[in-house]
Design an enzyme around this catalytic site. Sequence first.
Site, PDB file in Angstrom:
ATOM      1  N   HIS A   1      36.250  42.297  39.372  1.00 16.37           N
ATOM      2  CA  HIS A   1      37.282  41.803  40.488  1.00 16.37           C
ATOM      3  C   HIS A   1      36.331  40.951  41.379  1.00 16.37           C
ATOM      4  CE1 HIS A   1      38.799  46.051  39.605  1.00 16.37           C
ATOM      5  NE2 HIS A   1      39.989  45.277  39.315  1.00 16.37           N
TER       6      HIS A   1
ATOM      7  N   GLN B   1      54.677  49.722  37.143  1.00 14.55           N
ATOM      8  CA  GLN B   1      54.154  48.997  36.040  1.00 14.55           C
ATOM      9  C   GLN B   1      53.455  50.409  35.135  1.00 14.55           C
ATOM     10  OE1 GLN B   1      51.133  46.482  38.267  1.00 14.55           O
ATOM     11  NE2 GLN B   1      49.990  47.457  36.509  1.00 14.55           N
TER      12      GLN B   1
ATOM     13  N   LYS C   1      40.084  39.628  30.728  1.00 18.40           N
ATOM     14  CA  LYS C   1      40.305  41.211  30.470  1.00 18.40           C
ATOM     15  C   LYS C   1      41.582  41.458  29.733  1.00 18.40           C
ATOM     16  CE  LYS C   1      39.335  45.560  30.403  1.00 18.40           C
ATOM     17  NZ  LYS C   1      39.842  46.505  31.457  1.00 18.40           N
TER      18      LYS C   1
ATOM     19  N   ILE D   1      33.873  40.341  32.890  1.00 21.73           N
ATOM     20  CA  ILE D   1      32.667  40.831  33.027  1.00 21.73           C
ATOM     21  C   ILE D   1      32.183  42.232  32.440  1.00 21.73           C
ATOM     22  CG2 ILE D   1      31.212  41.485  35.226  1.00 21.73           C
ATOM     23  CD1 ILE D   1      32.272  38.411  34.861  1.00 21.73           C
TER      24      ILE D   1
HETATM   25  P1  AMP Z   1      43.258  45.690  37.854  1.00 23.62           P
HETATM   26  O1  AMP Z   1      42.837  46.028  39.311  1.00 23.62           O
HETATM   27  O2  AMP Z   1      42.684  46.485  36.895  1.00 23.62           O
HETATM   28  O3  AMP Z   1      44.857  45.604  38.000  1.00 23.62           O
HETATM   29  O4  AMP Z   1      42.796  44.092  37.721  1.00 23.62           O
HETATM   30  C1  AMP Z   1      43.035  43.161  38.860  1.00 23.62           C
HETATM   31  C2  AMP Z   1      42.330  41.659  38.259  1.00 23.62           C
HETATM   32  O5  AMP Z   1      41.070  42.019  37.915  1.00 23.62           O
HETATM   33  C3  AMP Z   1      43.279  41.379  36.727  1.00 23.62           C
HETATM   34  O6  AMP Z   1      43.362  39.978  36.853  1.00 23.62           O
HETATM   35  C4  AMP Z   1      42.234  41.821  35.755  1.00 23.62           C
HETATM   36  O7  AMP Z   1      42.186  41.086  34.682  1.00 23.62           O
HETATM   37  C5  AMP Z   1      40.925  41.681  36.518  1.00 23.62           C
HETATM   38  N1  AMP Z   1      39.702  42.326  35.821  1.00 23.62           N
HETATM   39  C6  AMP Z   1      39.602  43.558  35.730  1.00 23.62           C
HETATM   40  N2  AMP Z   1      38.574  44.111  34.825  1.00 23.62           N
HETATM   41  C7  AMP Z   1      37.856  42.579  34.898  1.00 23.62           C
HETATM   42  C8  AMP Z   1      36.565  42.428  34.122  1.00 23.62           C
HETATM   43  N3  AMP Z   1      36.003  43.510  33.657  1.00 23.62           N
HETATM   44  N4  AMP Z   1      36.294  41.165  34.054  1.00 23.62           N
HETATM   45  C9  AMP Z   1      37.063  40.082  34.679  1.00 23.62           C
HETATM   46  N5  AMP Z   1      38.136  40.527  35.345  1.00 23.62           N
HETATM   47  C10 AMP Z   1      38.827  41.796  35.413  1.00 23.62           C
END
Ligand code: AMP
Length: 284
Positions: A37, A61, A149, A176
């Site tokens: 993030h 979701q 991801k 990442i």
């Molecule tokens: P989330 O909080 O899991 O809904 O993720 C929010 C955003 O962060 C989404 O666009 C995810 O794809 C991105 N994200 C989550 N984990 C990673 C990671 N390891 N590397 C890059 N982006 C990430």
Amino acid sequence: MKIIHNIKDLRQEMSSWRKEGLSIGFVPTMGYLHEGHGYLVKRASSENDRVVVSIFVNPIQFGPSEDFEKYPRDMEMDSRTVEACGGHVIFNPSAEEMYPSGFSTHVDVSGLTEGLCGAKRPGHFRGVCTVVSKLFNIVQPDRAYFGEKDAQQLAVIKRMVRDLNMPIEIVPCPIIREEDGLAKSSRNTYLNPEERRAALVLNRSLTAAINLMENGEINSSSIKARIEGIIKAEPLARIDYIEIIDSVTLNSIGEVKGSVLVAIAVYIGKTRLIDNFTFSGGDR
Ligand code: AMP
């Protein structure tokens, strides 16, 4: 850095920025922020005058047997992260603020949402597209940042923005990883030490697939079999899916050609983890 909980206050802040001619970058998240993030926020901050990060664990979701209730939350840690990465506002609405009683409008992207996570998590992308549309309408950013991801989510959001003529640039950001290769995820906190070690099988199996493809293997079944063999050798792992698909249409392909997405979802104990890579093959 400000934390704003309601839509009216956020709109006011956005309109004052817009009046000043400032560009707005937006990073939608469910919080419990990690360096994945953090990358999105830093990137947004380097490309825009102002950055909004939403932190909202979106109930619609999650399926009934999924982890909505136990999804990790820590606003204090998250505000420190957003501030350190150059964010200006955290938008952290309640579920009632986002879905007042009588809420009955949803956004459905067909086709792209039918396979992979869409097939395994019915209603998931409908929930994602609905909340992202609402957040886009509330923030009205110039650019929005999404991680590769969640490769299917990224493809679905790009399609939604194109199909509904939303005037927002979608910026894809790289995955990442931890030093040992595990893709960073808020859900990694569910893993006990033994599971954490077992979770390395995701990256290990994908690395083996990349090696095969770099050495000229183009047959999807052989590549899948290689990934499957490695994951099945890990007793704590259970395969949810292994897909080799066209990275734009998300359709299954028999042979590697053009830009190919190799995506996997694997349960480690009770925790479902996803990972993927995109391979650009030649037109053989
Ligand atoms: P989330 O909080 O899991 O809904 O993720 C929010 C955003 O962060 C989404 O666009 C995810 O794809 C991105 N994200 C989550 N984990 C990673 C990671 N390891 N590397 C890059 N982006 C990430």
